[in-house]
Design a protein around this motif. Sequence first.
Motif, PDB file in Angstrom:
ATOM      1  N   UNK A  44      57.217 -68.563  57.216  1.00 54.57           N
ATOM      2  CA  UNK A  44      56.968 -67.146  56.923  1.00 54.57           C
ATOM      3  C   UNK A  44      55.768 -67.046  55.999  1.00 54.57           C
ATOM      4  N   UNK A  45      54.631 -66.722  56.575  1.00 51.81           N
ATOM      5  CA  UNK A  45      53.427 -66.585  55.763  1.00 51.81           C
ATOM      6  C   UNK A  45      53.256 -65.147  55.306  1.00 51.81           C
ATOM      7  N   UNK A  46      52.524 -65.011  54.231  1.00 54.03           N
ATOM      8  CA  UNK A  46      52.304 -63.701  53.631  1.00 54.03           C
ATOM      9  C   UNK A  46      51.230 -62.904  54.356  1.00 54.03           C
ATOM     10  N   UNK A  47      51.237 -61.600  54.078  1.00 52.32           N
ATOM     11  CA  UNK A  47      50.151 -60.736  54.516  1.00 52.32           C
ATOM     12  C   UNK A  47      49.100 -60.657  53.418  1.00 52.32           C
ATOM     13  N   UNK A  48      47.845 -60.535  53.804  1.00 54.88           N
ATOM     14  CA  UNK A  48      46.763 -60.419  52.836  1.00 54.88           C
ATOM     15  C   UNK A  48      46.684 -59.018  52.256  1.00 54.88           C
ATOM     16  N   UNK A  49      46.147 -58.905  51.054  1.00 53.52           N
ATOM     17  CA  UNK A  49      45.941 -57.594  50.443  1.00 53.52           C
ATOM     18  C   UNK A  49      44.775 -56.875  51.096  1.00 53.52           C
ATOM     19  N   UNK A  50      44.869 -55.557  51.197  1.00 51.84           N
ATOM     20  CA  UNK A  50      43.807 -54.760  51.796  1.00 51.84           C
ATOM     21  C   UNK A  50      42.654 -54.519  50.836  1.00 51.84           C
ATOM     22  N   UNK A  51      41.474 -54.321  51.378  1.00 51.91           N
ATOM     23  CA  UNK A  51      40.296 -54.020  50.569  1.00 51.91           C
ATOM     24  C   UNK A  51      40.450 -52.646  49.918  1.00 51.91           C
ATOM     25  N   UNK A  52      39.821 -52.465  48.781  1.00 50.70           N
ATOM     26  CA  UNK A  52      39.820 -51.151  48.133  1.00 50.70           C
ATOM     27  C   UNK A  52      39.020 -50.160  48.953  1.00 50.70           C
ATOM     28  N   UNK A  53      39.378 -48.890  48.847  1.00 50.56           N
ATOM     29  CA  UNK A  53      38.654 -47.837  49.555  1.00 50.56           C
ATOM     30  C   UNK A  53      37.164 -47.874  49.224  1.00 50.56           C
ATOM     31  N   UNK A  54      36.344 -47.517  50.197  1.00 52.02           N
ATOM     32  CA  UNK A  54      34.891 -47.634  50.099  1.00 52.02           C
ATOM     33  C   UNK A  54      34.258 -46.277  50.408  1.00 52.02           C
ATOM     34  N   UNK A  55      33.610 -45.670  49.402  1.00 48.76           N
ATOM     35  CA  UNK A  55      32.951 -44.370  49.567  1.00 48.76           C
ATOM     36  C   UNK A  55      31.476 -44.516  49.234  1.00 48.76           C
ATOM     37  N   UNK A  56      30.614 -43.994  50.104  1.00 49.64           N
ATOM     38  CA  UNK A  56      29.181 -44.171  49.906  1.00 49.64           C
ATOM     39  C   UNK A  56      28.401 -42.916  50.296  1.00 49.64           C
ATOM     40  N   UNK A  57      27.441 -42.541  49.453  1.00 51.36           N
ATOM     41  CA  UNK A  57      26.559 -41.417  49.785  1.00 51.36           C
ATOM     42  C   UNK A  57      25.096 -41.851  49.809  1.00 51.36           C
TER      43      UNK A  57
END
Length: 183
Positions: free
Chosen positions: A42-55
């Motif tokens: 049973x392997x773990x799931x990876x953490x998701x990247x932080x939200x990315x906002x760009x102007x």
Amino acid sequence: MQDYTGNNEWKSFVNTAQTFTVEYLIIAGGGGAGSADWNANALNGGGGAGGYLNSYASEQSGGPSSTLTPFTATAGTNYRVTVGEGGAGSANDSSTGGSGADSKFGTIGSEIIATGGGGGGSRFSTAGLTGGSGGGAASTGTAGSGTANQGNAGGSGASGINAGGSGGGAGGPPGPGPVPASD
């Protein structure tokens, strides 16, 4: 208030607020990975990247989405900047990884907010968490959803093949499912 300019002429001061256009790039903290149990396949799931906002320029924000509108700042106004930290990895196989913290810019009540990445799933808490980009699932759990215009969903896990799902990334479509580990 007025100012005498000579020649019997008075001019009123016009007090107009000076504004500035601010281009920004805001990235929230990434999610922590779940906990794995190698002996139980049973392997773990990876953490998701932080939200990315760009102007800035023509670069897309996460998700992907279009370039956002620059922020209009007013001289003399205080603006708050908050940088979100990453989430902690899971301490045991019964809890998910921690979600990342939000990053913010603006005035209180009207901030631009990038959402922290979702934590990854673990052996007995298999679902990835929702976030800027979703956390990956462990085993047969459900991947976490990504926030619209900030990131993508996490990857799915699978049972019996010793594979956990990847955390979601900020740009591009989600990646393929789990890849079996070689012995």
